[in-house]
Scaffold this motif. Structure first.
Motif, PDB file in Angstrom:
ATOM      1  N   ARG A  98      37.762 118.144 107.487  1.00  0.00           N
ATOM      2  CA  ARG A  98      36.311 118.220 107.377  1.00  0.00           C
ATOM      3  C   ARG A  98      35.895 119.686 107.419  1.00  0.00           C
ATOM      4  N   ALA A  99      34.688 119.958 106.978  1.00  0.00           N
ATOM      5  CA  ALA A  99      34.158 121.324 107.076  1.00  0.00           C
ATOM      6  C   ALA A  99      34.174 121.752 108.539  1.00  0.00           C
ATOM      7  N   GLY A 100      34.746 122.920 108.810  1.00  0.00           N
ATOM      8  CA  GLY A 100      34.883 123.412 110.174  1.00  0.00           C
ATOM      9  C   GLY A 100      36.263 123.196 110.757  1.00  0.00           C
ATOM     10  N   ASP A 101      37.050 122.288 110.155  1.00  0.00           N
ATOM     11  CA  ASP A 101      38.410 122.046 110.633  1.00  0.00           C
ATOM     12  C   ASP A 101      39.346 123.175 110.213  1.00  0.00           C
ATOM     13  N   SER A 102      40.391 123.375 111.013  1.00  0.00           N
ATOM     14  CA  SER A 102      41.481 124.281 110.659  1.00  0.00           C
ATOM     15  C   SER A 102      42.781 123.491 110.683  1.00  0.00           C
ATOM     16  N   ALA A 103      43.769 124.005 109.990  1.00  0.00           N
ATOM     17  CA  ALA A 103      45.078 123.358 109.992  1.00  0.00           C
ATOM     18  C   ALA A 103      46.165 124.409 109.865  1.00  0.00           C
ATOM     19  N   THR A 104      47.306 124.111 110.418  1.00  0.00           N
ATOM     20  CA  THR A 104      48.489 124.944 110.261  1.00  0.00           C
ATOM     21  C   THR A 104      49.537 124.121 109.523  1.00  0.00           C
ATOM     22  N   VAL A 105      50.097 124.704 108.479  1.00  0.00           N
ATOM     23  CA  VAL A 105      51.064 124.007 107.628  1.00  0.00           C
ATOM     24  C   VAL A 105      52.338 124.835 107.554  1.00  0.00           C
ATOM     25  N   VAL A 106      53.479 124.165 107.632  1.00  0.00           N
ATOM     26  CA  VAL A 106      54.768 124.839 107.539  1.00  0.00           C
ATOM     27  C   VAL A 106      55.458 124.413 106.243  1.00  0.00           C
ATOM     28  N   LEU A 107      55.761 125.386 105.394  1.00  0.00           N
ATOM     29  CA  LEU A 107      56.392 125.136 104.104  1.00  0.00           C
ATOM     30  C   LEU A 107      57.823 125.671 104.132  1.00  0.00           C
ATOM     31  N   SER A 108      58.774 124.854 103.801  1.00  0.00           N
ATOM     32  CA  SER A 108      60.171 125.276 103.729  1.00  0.00           C
ATOM     33  C   SER A 108      60.411 126.009 102.413  1.00  0.00           C
ATOM     34  N   ILE A 132      57.366 129.439 105.170  1.00  0.00           N
ATOM     35  CA  ILE A 132      56.066 130.056 104.958  1.00  0.00           C
ATOM     36  C   ILE A 132      55.060 129.300 105.808  1.00  0.00           C
ATOM     37  N   LEU A 133      54.413 130.029 106.683  1.00  0.00           N
ATOM     38  CA  LEU A 133      53.415 129.435 107.557  1.00  0.00           C
ATOM     39  C   LEU A 133      52.043 129.656 106.945  1.00  0.00           C
ATOM     40  N   CYS A 134      51.280 128.592 106.826  1.00  0.00           N
ATOM     41  CA  CYS A 134      49.951 128.662 106.230  1.00  0.00           C
ATOM     42  C   CYS A 134      48.907 128.209 107.235  1.00  0.00           C
ATOM     43  N   LYS A 135      47.875 129.024 107.401  1.00  0.00           N
ATOM     44  CA  LYS A 135      46.725 128.616 108.188  1.00  0.00           C
ATOM     45  C   LYS A 135      45.540 128.494 107.242  1.00  0.00           C
ATOM     46  N   ILE A 136      44.860 127.375 107.300  1.00  0.00           N
ATOM     47  CA  ILE A 136      43.715 127.142 106.435  1.00  0.00           C
ATOM     48  C   ILE A 136      42.521 126.713 107.267  1.00  0.00           C
ATOM     49  N   LYS A 137      41.345 127.198 106.913  1.00  0.00           N
ATOM     50  CA  LYS A 137      40.106 126.788 107.570  1.00  0.00           C
ATOM     51  C   LYS A 137      39.099 126.395 106.496  1.00  0.00           C
ATOM     52  N   ILE A 138      38.548 125.186 106.603  1.00  0.00           N
ATOM     53  CA  ILE A 138      37.547 124.718 105.656  1.00  0.00           C
ATOM     54  C   ILE A 138      36.174 125.265 106.078  1.00  0.00           C
ATOM     55  N   ILE A 139      35.549 126.024 105.197  1.00  0.00           N
ATOM     56  CA  ILE A 139      34.250 126.626 105.503  1.00  0.00           C
ATOM     57  C   ILE A 139      33.111 125.699 105.102  1.00  0.00           C
ATOM     58  N   ALA A 140      33.192 125.139 103.895  1.00  0.00           N
ATOM     59  CA  ALA A 140      32.106 124.284 103.401  1.00  0.00           C
ATOM     60  C   ALA A 140      32.631 123.390 102.290  1.00  0.00           C
ATOM     61  N   THR A 141      31.908 122.306 102.026  1.00  0.00           N
ATOM     62  CA  THR A 141      32.214 121.428 100.896  1.00  0.00           C
ATOM     63  C   THR A 141      30.990 121.349  99.987  1.00  0.00           C
ATOM     64  N   PHE A 142      31.228 121.047  98.710  1.00  0.00           N
ATOM     65  CA  PHE A 142      30.143 120.981  97.717  1.00  0.00           C
ATOM     66  C   PHE A 142      30.319 119.722  96.880  1.00  0.00           C
ATOM     67  N   LYS A 143      29.216 119.044  96.631  1.00  0.00           N
ATOM     68  CA  LYS A 143      29.261 117.799  95.867  1.00  0.00           C
ATOM     69  C   LYS A 143      29.570 118.045  94.398  1.00  0.00           C
TER      70      LYS A 143
END
Length: 310
Positions: A98-108, A132-143
């Motif tokens: 959701r907007a405001g969520d963050s996630a950490t993803v690990v890619l082999s 490869i470590l990825c951090k992502i944060k959702i700022i906003a969504t658009f219709k």
């Protein structure tokens, strides 16, 4: 920020190794989500604005490095995709956020190579067993795309202003004062050259140059010496969009025999994409130039903007 990312990587990898509290997609992507304040959900087909950061961690754990980050820079924009191209990438977990969520993803890196998402022969940077470590944060969504494009335009303006400010700060640190072009490049003139024969629009200018990264001084191209394999002058028809915009705006400040420097913010150079592998994304550039000759240009057909590199 890097310490936070690496700490998160260690945590996720530890969870994975212990077969404990972690999540895994159908393609084997390991991830964990940090909920925000319950913003709008990320829905397939809609558009999303996000920040993302990638860092590389070797299997030994002795070496890690930041590969790319949009935090405090231009955020990413894209359409949420649940198709095949989303598999084993950050796109795969976007619909879980959701907007405001963050996630950490690990890619082999080994898996990415098997899927041809990395060069399978590249064992220097992406070593066997590395992640490869990825951090992502959702700022906003658009219709819809129109709303996303309107926000994208605002962010571009902010990014351009940041880049100009970085150039100004760099010049101030060096004790350099220059003339600002109409769009935001800067020119310092050591020798103005023949002002009755300027490198103006419609003129053919013969240029010697050296270009380097503002960030660390790395020379990416030059014809002032043979280090880059060429010594011949670069012939530029000013105003014909044969070179980057920063050059187009700066060259008319010089006449035949002139010399100086051009300070180019990224958006007047190679922009958000850069020019891999020598010029990183969003890289501000500095050019030393010498105008050897200026003469009327033969008729030309305007083409796409090209870099002043061979």
């Amino acid at each position: 920020m890097k310490r936070i990312i690496l700490a998160a990587a260690s945590a996720v990898l530890l969870l994975a190794s212990c077969q404990s509290d972690f999540n895994k997609t159908a393609t084997g992507l390991v991830y964990t989500i940090f909920p925000g304040k319950g913003g709008d959900s990320v829905k397939p087909g809609e558009f999303v604005k996000y920040n993302v950061e990638y860092s590389l961690t070797e299997r030994s754990g002795k070496k890690d490095s930041l590969l790319q980050s949009s935090f405090d820079k231009m955020p990413g924009f894209g359409q949420v995709d649940t198709g095949a191209r989303a598999a084993y990438s950050i796109l795969e977990i976007m619909p879980k956020l959701r907007a405001g969520d963050s996630a950490t993803v690990v890619l082999s890196c080994d898996t990415l190579k098997k899927k041809n998402m990395l060069d399978p022969t590249d064992s220097v940077i992406f070593t066997k067993g590395s992640t490869i470590l990825c951090k992502i944060k959702i700022i906003a969504t658009f219709k819809n795309q129109a709303d996303a494009m309107a926000d994208y335009t605002k962010e571009i303006d902010k990014q351009n202003a940041r880049e100009i400010k970085m150039v100004e700060d760099y010049m101030a640190k060096k004790g350099v004062k220059g003339v600002k072009t109409k769009s935001g490049a800067f020119v310092t003139i050591d020798n103005p050259g023949d002002q009755s024969n300027k490198a103006d629009s419609g003129m053919l200018a013969s240029i010697k140059y050296k270009g380097y990264l503002q960030s660390d001084g790395t020379v990416f191209d030059t014809n002032l010496d043979s280090s880059k394999g060429h010594l011949d002058p670069l012939n530029v028809t000013v105003g014909a969009h044969q070179v980057i915009p920063g050059w187009e705006e700066a060259l008319p400040y010089f006449g035949k025999g002139g010399s100086g420097k051009i300070y180019v913010p990224s958006f007047l150079g190679f922009g958000l994409q850069g020019s891999p592998p020598v010029i990183p994304p969003s890289a501000n550039l500095v050019f030393e130039i010498q105008v050897l000759d200026v003469k009327p240009a033969p008729p030309v057909t305007a083409g796409p903007a090209m870099p002043p590199t061979r």
